[in-house]
Design a protein around this motif. Structure first.
Motif, PDB file in Angstrom:
ATOM      1  N   PRO A 283       0.814  -1.214   0.000  1.00 56.15           N
ATOM      2  CA  PRO A 283       0.000   0.000   0.000  1.00 56.15           C
ATOM      3  C   PRO A 283       0.849   1.266   0.000  1.00 56.15           C
ATOM      4  O   PRO A 283       1.971   1.291   0.516  1.00 56.15           O
ATOM      5  CB  PRO A 283      -0.808  -0.123   1.300  1.00 56.15           C
ATOM      6  N   ASN A 284       0.295   2.310  -0.579  1.00 55.78           N
ATOM      7  CA  ASN A 284       0.937   3.621  -0.594  1.00 55.78           C
ATOM      8  C   ASN A 284       0.063   4.591   0.182  1.00 55.78           C
ATOM      9  O   ASN A 284      -1.090   4.842  -0.195  1.00 55.78           O
ATOM     10  CB  ASN A 284       1.124   4.104  -2.031  1.00 55.78           C
ATOM     11  N   VAL A 285       0.578   5.152   1.283  1.00 54.13           N
ATOM     12  CA  VAL A 285      -0.203   6.011   2.171  1.00 54.13           C
ATOM     13  C   VAL A 285       0.101   7.477   1.878  1.00 54.13           C
ATOM     14  O   VAL A 285       1.263   7.886   1.827  1.00 54.13           O
ATOM     15  CB  VAL A 285       0.096   5.707   3.652  1.00 54.13           C
ATOM     16  N   THR A 286      -0.976   8.255   1.683  1.00 54.89           N
ATOM     17  CA  THR A 286      -0.852   9.687   1.437  1.00 54.89           C
ATOM     18  C   THR A 286      -1.841  10.426   2.332  1.00 54.89           C
ATOM     19  O   THR A 286      -3.001  10.000   2.455  1.00 54.89           O
ATOM     20  CB  THR A 286      -1.148  10.029  -0.033  1.00 54.89           C
ATOM     21  N   VAL A 287      -1.401  11.528   2.918  1.00 52.89           N
ATOM     22  CA  VAL A 287      -2.275  12.367   3.732  1.00 52.89           C
ATOM     23  C   VAL A 287      -2.401  13.725   3.059  1.00 52.89           C
ATOM     24  O   VAL A 287      -1.400  14.386   2.773  1.00 52.89           O
ATOM     25  CB  VAL A 287      -1.744  12.537   5.166  1.00 52.89           C
ATOM     26  N   VAL A 288      -3.660  14.105   2.778  1.00 52.80           N
ATOM     27  CA  VAL A 288      -3.943  15.408   2.179  1.00 52.80           C
ATOM     28  C   VAL A 288      -4.956  16.117   3.073  1.00 52.80           C
ATOM     29  O   VAL A 288      -6.133  15.721   3.125  1.00 52.80           O
ATOM     30  CB  VAL A 288      -4.487  15.285   0.744  1.00 52.80           C
ATOM     31  N   GLY A 289      -4.517  17.130   3.803  1.00 51.96           N
ATOM     32  CA  GLY A 289      -5.412  17.854   4.700  1.00 51.96           C
ATOM     33  C   GLY A 289      -5.973  16.956   5.783  1.00 51.96           C
ATOM     34  O   GLY A 289      -5.230  16.377   6.580  1.00 51.96           O
ATOM     35  N   PRO A 401      -6.900  11.106   9.101  1.00 54.76           N
ATOM     36  CA  PRO A 401      -5.485  10.930   9.451  1.00 54.76           C
ATOM     37  C   PRO A 401      -5.281  10.424  10.870  1.00 54.76           C
ATOM     38  O   PRO A 401      -4.254   9.812  11.166  1.00 54.76           O
ATOM     39  CB  PRO A 401      -4.898  12.337   9.288  1.00 54.76           C
ATOM     40  N   SER A 402      -6.261  10.644  11.744  1.00 54.48           N
ATOM     41  CA  SER A 402      -6.125  10.211  13.136  1.00 54.48           C
ATOM     42  C   SER A 402      -6.209   8.705  13.306  1.00 54.48           C
ATOM     43  O   SER A 402      -5.833   8.168  14.349  1.00 54.48           O
ATOM     44  CB  SER A 402      -7.205  10.880  13.992  1.00 54.48           C
ATOM     45  N   TRP A 403      -6.693   8.009  12.273  1.00 50.19           N
ATOM     46  CA  TRP A 403      -6.807   6.559  12.375  1.00 50.19           C
ATOM     47  C   TRP A 403      -5.430   5.908  12.305  1.00 50.19           C
ATOM     48  O   TRP A 403      -4.642   6.187  11.395  1.00 50.19           O
ATOM     49  CB  TRP A 403      -7.664   6.012  11.237  1.00 50.19           C
ATOM     50  N   ASP A 404      -5.162   5.035  13.250  1.00 53.26           N
ATOM     51  CA  ASP A 404      -3.947   4.222  13.210  1.00 53.26           C
ATOM     52  C   ASP A 404      -4.287   2.917  12.499  1.00 53.26           C
ATOM     53  O   ASP A 404      -5.004   2.070  13.030  1.00 53.26           O
ATOM     54  CB  ASP A 404      -3.438   3.944  14.623  1.00 53.26           C
TER      55      ASP A 404
END
Length: 427
Positions: A283-289, A401-404
């Motif tokens: 998987p590739n993880v990206t965070v946008v806002g 984003p808060s999800w682990d």
């Protein structure tokens, strides 16, 4: 009673069968139009075609679809075995509703009208070596930018051993077009449709000229019309289904039919036994806002009974046949949220996270939106009624984003008892 024996080739799940038509008298429904007929469509697009650079353009393929249920032509497949090459290439080059992308509108007309809510025209230029695709969907005409004739999308059509120029010359034989589609549809309805549809609803009527894309259908030379009744590709229908492959001559005379049954998807019982398996890459993880995207490249393949080598170009898998669930590291299910992008968006970043749960977006190989999966008003499911799932698409899990997500696992299962779908990805 008239029995029509099939002469269809046995290949890729196609089964020789026998169709019996109950020819009891029937007055037939009154004619109700839904969309343009063939000549009306040509009148609508002729000036647009003439203004597209790269021409002159020659029409080599016509497809009109009047579907009685949510329908996707992608589900059954195309003339070549490399299903993902065709689907992924066409979806990347043609962003919008086409034969390769999206659910075809349901018709509100009658199948003896010769009109259709969805048409697709394909043109070829020998000068620029390009293809030009034009669609008419629910009254909206879209002219796509020309695409290279050397692309993988070009393998959609049944052009072997001929070519695009050959089929263009067939449609315009002796500088004249064949009769209009209303006459063709009425002839087919009078001879076949009014009897066949008594036992085969819902189905889709396919009106076509020139080179064709469907595995059950071969192009008919001479500029003659093909009229087919098909059930594969309609949401909720799979297994073995009846079909009719018919012809009406370019002068409007009835040309006869071939009939039979076809296997719409791989079953988990003989004679076409196998399972759909989805293997994921890292998987590739990206965070946008305020949104976290976990993109999982998928590799769909078939494990067929008595076959030592897996088939990585499977046909027949529709999104409605697949359910998804997300569990945490201890195996507890996590709540599904409502997708923020229930319909087409230009970018995955338009799909914001739902604070109440996860959802999934299915992207094409080129990163274009295809469908979303999550909470709906009727339960957890897909936002698009039916589209094909093929290799090299992307499954994107959308969460805050808060999800682990450490140790979380996305699971894929079958929604129908006669087709087996398995797969999982650790996030």
């Amino acid at each position: 009673m008239v029995a029509v024996a099939t002469a269809l080739t046995v290949a890729g799940g196609l089964a020789v069968g026998l169709v019996t038509l109950d020819r009891q008298p029937s007055g037939g429904p009154p004619v109700v139009d839904d969309g343009p007929n063939f000549y009306q469509l040509l009148a609508m697009v002729n000036s647009s075609v003439a203004n597209v650079t790269g021409g002159p353009w020659s029409l080599f393929s016509v497809v009109g679809l009047a579907a009685q249920g949510d329908f996707s032509p992608n589900v059954r497949g195309y003339e070549i075995e490399n299903q993902s090459l065709v689907v992924n290439s066409c979806q990347s080059l043609l962003a919008g509703a086409t034969l390769w992308n999206g659910t075809i509108p349901i018709t509100s007309g009658t199948l003896n009208s010769g009109t259709a809510p969805f048409w697709q025209l394909a043109y070829y230029s020998n000068v620029s070596q390009q293809l030009l695709i034009i669609t008419s969907s629910s009254g909206i005409v879209h002219v796509f930018s020309p695409i290279p004739a050397s692309s993988g999308c070009a393998y959609s059509w049944d052009t072997h051993p001929y070519n695009f120029t050959f089929w263009g010359n067939q449609i315009y034989a002796n500088s004249s077009l064949p009769v209009n589609s209303p006459q063709v549809a009425q002839v087919m309805w009078n001879n076949v449709g009014q009897y066949w549809f008594k036992q085969n609803v819902p189905a889709v009527e396919i009106l076509w000229l020139g080179a064709q894309v469907f595995t059950e259908i071969d192009g008919v030379p001479g500029g003659n019309w093909g009229v087919d009744y098909l059930r594969c590709g309609i949401a909720g229908l799979s297994g073995y289904q009846n079909l009719i492959d018919g012809a009406v001559y370019r002068d409007g005379e009835y040309g006869g039919i071939l009939g039979g049954t076809v296997n719409c998807a791989i079953l988990n019982y003989p004679p076409d036994s196998g399972t759909y398996q989805i293997a994921s890459s890292m998987p590739n993880v990206t965070v946008v806002g305020t949104t976290q995207y976990v993109a999982i490249p998928d590799h769909l393949y078939l494990e067929e009974a008595n076959e030592s080598v897996a088939d990585f170009e499977p046909w027949g898998l529709a999104n409605w046949m697949v359910s998804m669930n997300l569990t945490n590291a201890t195996g507890q299910p996590l709540p599904a949220g409502t997708p923020a992008c229930m319909s087409w968006v230009s970018s995955i970043t338009d799909c914001a996270a739902d604070s109440s749960g996860w959802y999934v977006v299915l992207l094409s190989a080129g990163g274009l939106w295809l469908a979303s999966y999550g909470a709906t008003q009727t339960g957890t499911g897909w936002s698009v009624p039916v589209t094909a799932m093929v290799s090299h698409q992307q499954i994107v899990v959308v969460v805050p984003p808060s999800w682990d997500l450490t140790g979380d696992q996305l699971g894929l299962n079958s929604t129908v008892s006669y087709c087996t779908v398995t797969g999982s990805a650790t996030l």
